[in-house]
Design a protein around this motif. Structure first.
Motif, mmCIF file in Angstrom:
data_model
loop_
_atom_site.group_PDB
_atom_site.id
_atom_site.type_symbol
_atom_site.label_atom_id
_atom_site.label_comp_id
_atom_site.label_asym_id
_atom_site.label_seq_id
_atom_site.Cartn_x
_atom_site.Cartn_y
_atom_site.Cartn_z
ATOM 1 N N ASP A 1 0.854 -1.190 0.000
ATOM 2 C CA ASP A 1 0.000 0.000 0.000
ATOM 3 C C ASP A 1 0.888 1.238 0.000
ATOM 4 O OD1 ASP A 1 -2.343 -1.461 0.069
ATOM 5 O OD2 ASP A 1 -2.500 -1.403 2.246
ATOM 6 N N GLY A 2 0.476 2.254 -0.716
ATOM 7 C CA GLY A 2 1.221 3.504 -0.727
ATOM 8 C C GLY A 2 2.478 3.475 -1.572
ATOM 9 N N GLU A 3 2.616 2.462 -2.406
ATOM 10 C CA GLU A 3 3.814 2.350 -3.247
ATOM 11 C C GLU A 3 3.870 3.519 -4.231
ATOM 12 O OE1 GLU A 3 5.885 -1.284 -5.651
ATOM 13 O OE2 GLU A 3 3.720 -1.087 -5.860
ATOM 14 N N ARG A 4 5.052 4.133 -4.350
ATOM 15 C CA ARG A 4 5.218 5.242 -5.283
ATOM 16 C C ARG A 4 5.046 4.740 -6.717
ATOM 17 N NH1 ARG A 4 10.749 8.087 -4.076
ATOM 18 N NH2 ARG A 4 11.209 6.359 -5.448
ATOM 19 N N ALA A 5 4.516 5.593 -7.574
ATOM 20 C CA ALA A 5 4.224 5.205 -8.957
ATOM 21 C C ALA A 5 5.451 4.669 -9.678
ATOM 22 C CB ALA A 5 3.620 6.382 -9.713
#
Length: 108
Positions: A38-42
């Protein structure tokens, strides 16, 4: 043994035979490659997904995996499956539904 996870509550009759999973190339891989945090950078996601897709393309059961990911019982799955991202699979599902509706319209 494959480390694929089938969602709790999956209707196995709808999903069908799952024995193909034993032959999956990703059987011993870290699932984080296919299902990011979750919240992984693009930029990190794109890099991870590209690596996962490369892994899928070397798999002897890629087609079975992709078809499994595309059936209605599995529409809420995320991550890379069968060499496609969740977003790519949504497009394939929509196109299939449109074709099916068009065929029904022609048959009527």
């Amino acid at each position: 043994m494959s480390r694929f996870i089938v969602r709790p509550g999956t209707d196995y009759e709808a999903v069908g035979d799952q024995t193909w999973r034993r032959s999956a190339a990703c059987g011993g891989d870290d699932l984080a490659l296919f299902y990011g945090p979750d919240g992984e950078r693009a930029a990190d996601r794109e890099t991870r997904e590209a690596r996962a897709i490369d892994r899928c393309w070397s798999c002897p059961v890629r087609t079975e995996c992709l078809e499994d990911a595309l059936i209605p019982a599995n529409t809420k799955q995320y991550g890379v499956r069968g060499g496609m991202t969740a977003e790519e699979r949504i497009v394939v599902r929509r196109n299939r539904m449109r074709r099916a509706k068009a065929q029904l319209g022609r048959a009527a």
